[in-house]
Design a protein around this motif. Sequence first.
Motif, mmCIF file in Angstrom:
data_model
loop_
_atom_site.group_PDB
_atom_site.id
_atom_site.type_symbol
_atom_site.label_atom_id
_atom_site.label_comp_id
_atom_site.label_asym_id
_atom_site.label_seq_id
_atom_site.Cartn_x
_atom_site.Cartn_y
_atom_site.Cartn_z
ATOM 1 N N SER A 195 0.812 -1.210 0.000
ATOM 2 C CA SER A 195 0.000 0.000 0.000
ATOM 3 C C SER A 195 0.849 1.265 0.000
ATOM 4 C CB SER A 195 -0.918 0.026 1.230
ATOM 5 O OG SER A 195 -1.798 -1.077 1.232
ATOM 6 N N SER A 196 2.051 1.201 0.582
ATOM 7 C CA SER A 196 2.802 2.431 0.829
ATOM 8 C C SER A 196 4.147 2.536 0.127
ATOM 9 C CB SER A 196 3.030 2.584 2.340
ATOM 10 O OG SER A 196 3.700 1.449 2.864
ATOM 11 N N HIS A 197 4.604 1.479 -0.544
ATOM 12 C CA HIS A 197 5.920 1.504 -1.185
ATOM 13 C C HIS A 197 5.818 1.082 -2.649
ATOM 14 C CE1 HIS A 197 7.015 1.370 3.076
ATOM 15 N NE2 HIS A 197 8.201 1.844 2.734
ATOM 16 N N LYS A 198 6.632 1.701 -3.498
ATOM 17 C CA LYS A 198 6.646 1.343 -4.913
ATOM 18 C C LYS A 198 7.434 0.056 -5.173
ATOM 19 C CE LYS A 198 6.252 6.083 -6.716
ATOM 20 N NZ LYS A 198 6.307 6.879 -5.475
ATOM 21 N N ALA A 199 8.367 -0.274 -4.287
ATOM 22 C CA ALA A 199 9.178 -1.487 -4.443
ATOM 23 C C ALA A 199 9.168 -2.272 -3.137
ATOM 24 C CB ALA A 199 10.606 -1.128 -4.838
ATOM 25 N N VAL A 200 8.882 -3.574 -3.232
ATOM 26 C CA VAL A 200 8.753 -4.426 -2.048
ATOM 27 C C VAL A 200 9.514 -5.722 -2.291
ATOM 28 C CG1 VAL A 200 7.149 -5.648 -0.528
ATOM 29 C CG2 VAL A 200 6.472 -3.463 -1.548
ATOM 30 N N MET A 201 10.273 -6.165 -1.295
ATOM 31 C CA MET A 201 11.020 -7.412 -1.404
ATOM 32 C C MET A 201 10.570 -8.372 -0.311
ATOM 33 S SD MET A 201 13.413 -8.939 -3.201
ATOM 34 C CE MET A 201 14.193 -7.534 -4.010
ATOM 35 N N LEU A 202 10.185 -9.594 -0.708
ATOM 36 C CA LEU A 202 9.848 -10.650 0.244
ATOM 37 C C LEU A 202 11.088 -11.501 0.459
ATOM 38 C CD1 LEU A 202 7.106 -9.844 -1.263
ATOM 39 C CD2 LEU A 202 6.248 -12.017 -0.421
ATOM 40 N N VAL A 203 11.534 -11.615 1.703
ATOM 41 C CA VAL A 203 12.790 -12.287 2.020
ATOM 42 C C VAL A 203 12.514 -13.487 2.914
ATOM 43 C CG1 VAL A 203 15.102 -12.016 2.963
ATOM 44 C CG2 VAL A 203 13.963 -10.057 1.897
ATOM 45 N N GLY A 204 13.007 -14.645 2.506
ATOM 46 C CA GLY A 204 12.831 -15.835 3.324
ATOM 47 C C GLY A 204 13.421 -17.054 2.659
ATOM 48 N N PRO A 205 13.517 -18.154 3.372
ATOM 49 C CA PRO A 205 14.071 -19.384 2.800
ATOM 50 C C PRO A 205 13.147 -19.963 1.742
ATOM 51 C CG PRO A 205 13.215 -19.795 5.002
ATOM 52 C CD PRO A 205 13.142 -18.320 4.788
ATOM 53 N N PRO A 206 13.652 -20.907 0.931
ATOM 54 C CA PRO A 206 12.810 -21.500 -0.118
ATOM 55 C C PRO A 206 11.643 -22.267 0.475
ATOM 56 C CG PRO A 206 14.874 -22.718 0.117
ATOM 57 C CD PRO A 206 15.013 -21.487 0.945
ATOM 58 N N GLY A 207 10.542 -22.292 -0.287
ATOM 59 C CA GLY A 207 9.399 -23.089 0.122
ATOM 60 C C GLY A 207 8.467 -22.429 1.102
ATOM 61 N N THR A 208 8.687 -21.144 1.440
ATOM 62 C CA THR A 208 7.804 -20.481 2.407
ATOM 63 C C THR A 208 6.585 -19.869 1.728
ATOM 64 O OG1 THR A 208 9.226 -18.526 2.256
ATOM 65 C CG2 THR A 208 9.571 -19.993 4.119
ATOM 66 N N GLY A 209 6.515 -19.947 0.390
ATOM 67 C CA GLY A 209 5.333 -19.452 -0.305
ATOM 68 C C GLY A 209 5.400 -17.985 -0.674
ATOM 69 N N LYS A 210 6.607 -17.462 -0.872
ATOM 70 C CA LYS A 210 6.744 -16.030 -1.170
ATOM 71 C C LYS A 210 6.010 -15.658 -2.461
ATOM 72 C CE LYS A 210 11.283 -16.331 -0.981
ATOM 73 N NZ LYS A 210 11.438 -17.703 -0.455
ATOM 74 N N ALA A 431 15.212 -25.659 13.288
ATOM 75 C CA ALA A 431 15.943 -25.374 14.517
ATOM 76 C C ALA A 431 17.221 -24.589 14.253
ATOM 77 C CB ALA A 431 16.271 -26.682 15.241
ATOM 78 N N ASP A 432 17.682 -24.567 13.006
ATOM 79 C CA ASP A 432 18.921 -23.886 12.624
ATOM 80 C C ASP A 432 18.608 -22.957 11.460
ATOM 81 O OD1 ASP A 432 21.414 -23.142 11.571
ATOM 82 O OD2 ASP A 432 22.347 -25.034 12.185
ATOM 83 N N SER A 433 18.916 -21.673 11.596
ATOM 84 C CA SER A 433 18.587 -20.703 10.543
ATOM 85 C C SER A 433 19.286 -21.018 9.225
ATOM 86 C CB SER A 433 18.963 -19.287 10.990
ATOM 87 O OG SER A 433 20.360 -19.195 11.239
ATOM 88 N N SER A 434 20.405 -21.735 9.268
ATOM 89 C CA SER A 434 21.133 -22.057 8.032
ATOM 90 C C SER A 434 20.505 -23.228 7.286
ATOM 91 C CB SER A 434 22.600 -22.369 8.336
ATOM 92 O OG SER A 434 22.707 -23.520 9.154
ATOM 93 N N THR A 435 19.570 -23.939 7.913
ATOM 94 C CA THR A 435 18.931 -25.077 7.243
ATOM 95 C C THR A 435 17.413 -24.934 7.169
ATOM 96 O OG1 THR A 435 18.759 -26.316 9.319
ATOM 97 C CG2 THR A 435 20.750 -26.652 8.003
ATOM 98 N N ALA A 436 16.872 -23.867 7.752
ATOM 99 C CA ALA A 436 15.416 -23.687 7.781
ATOM 100 C C ALA A 436 14.857 -23.544 6.371
ATOM 101 C CB ALA A 436 15.065 -22.450 8.602
ATOM 102 N N MET A 437 13.738 -24.202 6.116
ATOM 103 C CA MET A 437 13.053 -24.142 4.829
ATOM 104 C C MET A 437 11.553 -24.081 5.058
ATOM 105 S SD MET A 437 15.037 -26.794 2.327
ATOM 106 C CE MET A 437 16.780 -26.633 1.966
#
Length: 513
Positions: A195-210, A431-437
């Motif tokens: 609603s408020s920004h012209k550019a938006v980035m969704l950030v997250g591990p693969p498979g989260t449904g971005k 349990a580990d941010s480096s392996t979370a999916m």
Amino acid sequence: MTVEKLQTLQALLADVDHSSPSVSKYRALEAYLANLTGLPATRIYTGYVSKAGNLSVRMVQSPRAQEASLLVALIQRSDEGPATFDAARKVAARTAKPLLLLQRQEGTQPEWFPLAAYVAASDPAGDTTLNRLLKDLSPFEISKVISEKTKVDRQLGLDETLPLVEEQPNISVPAAIPALKLDPRTRRMLRNAISSHKAVMLVGPPGTGKSSLVQEIIREVREDPGKFGMTMGHELMMVTADESWTTRELVGGDSVDDSGRLRFTPGFVLQAIEEDKWLLLDEANRADMDRIFGGLLTWLTGSDGQAVTVGRVSPGSSREILLGWTSGARSVCEEESPDEEEDDEENKVIVQYLAGQEWRLIGTYNSIDAQRVFRFGLALGRRFAQVPVPPPSVELFQELITERMLSYKLESSVLSEIGRLIVRLYEIHCADSSTAMGPALFLALPGSVVIGLAEAGDEVTPLMAESYLTNFGPWLSRQDDEILDRLGESMMRSDMFGEEWSWIREQLQHLGR
């Protein structure tokens, strides 16, 4: 009667500006086809296709096309017959929706006429729809195709025309992943950012449904634009970034035209503005955006009336290609003749791309691979509102896999064990941010396990290990020993894979480790 209906078809298309970004320009045509087919007009999607290569973009990626029961492609060029037919066949197979091609033939009456149609062999309703049009309009060939889902089902032995294994006649595999289950704050952050920004980035591990989350928001905007402070619904152009991209792919650059001359060719951003569609850069960090964004950095922070130069009409030309913003909701493009010494109406080119205030640039960023591909620099990162999309909690995933498992007709104890192993796998990874999916890969695990159980004597754990290797192997093979050792501490427990984990690690060498 057929002649009269073809003339009506022509009248409905005669005064349409096909290059207009309007989302309602084909409403009259769709209402007419709805009357012929018995479908609701809202379930018919019409798209204009300037060349065969664009057919998939128009018929597959548009949110309206995804919800339609009949696709109609208006074909401009008659010199791409084989390429058009091949593209149409692939679209019908991929979408499993009936597709009607209407071609424009200049100098003939009627000017627009049905060229061909395609329908999935497993879609009797779609076949009925096309035959109604065949009866009312004009003779055209209806080709049957095998949908991609049917091809996969046959490979798995799940197609109705092929018998399943006799030992487990009631095995079934669900056709679709259940709806996204996310923290409601994630959705709220995205709605507010859009609603408020012209550019938006969704950030997250693969498979989260971005990417799916973006599609959800597109539907919400179309259903209630005012909720987002907007005046109209918007369609989406989606492209997947690639490490080979340069500024030419993203913004635009010189290329050889049909006459052998060097001319500026718009990239994805300019194409999306021309069509007044939001642009989704999927897996944006697969490309070196810091290097190729160029003038977009300045443009994204610009205000009304300010524009940046992104190229010239041709090498040596004084006519610049400008990128800017309008003060209104819609995007606007201004054309000029490419040659300074003559007024060439037929070959005019766009020299100003002005994005509307409701235009949006959206990206998805795979955080788990950020160290292995390209990272966004601070200057570029500041241009985007960044929305974290973490994996759902273990409790939400438990709900998701429970819904998934209800589609399988197996003994409750077997279903329970499959579900337990998958939930535990998800918990170990998260349990580990480096392996979370995200859930997507985990939801793919039960299919092959259920099929494997049809063979007498097979146990759940070995089958789950095989399914895990098949789905996660490419990712596992890229991890260093430290990460694999950390995973192994939990995977080797007796209530998980046990000795099967050693087998999984041995197999990774064959996947390029």
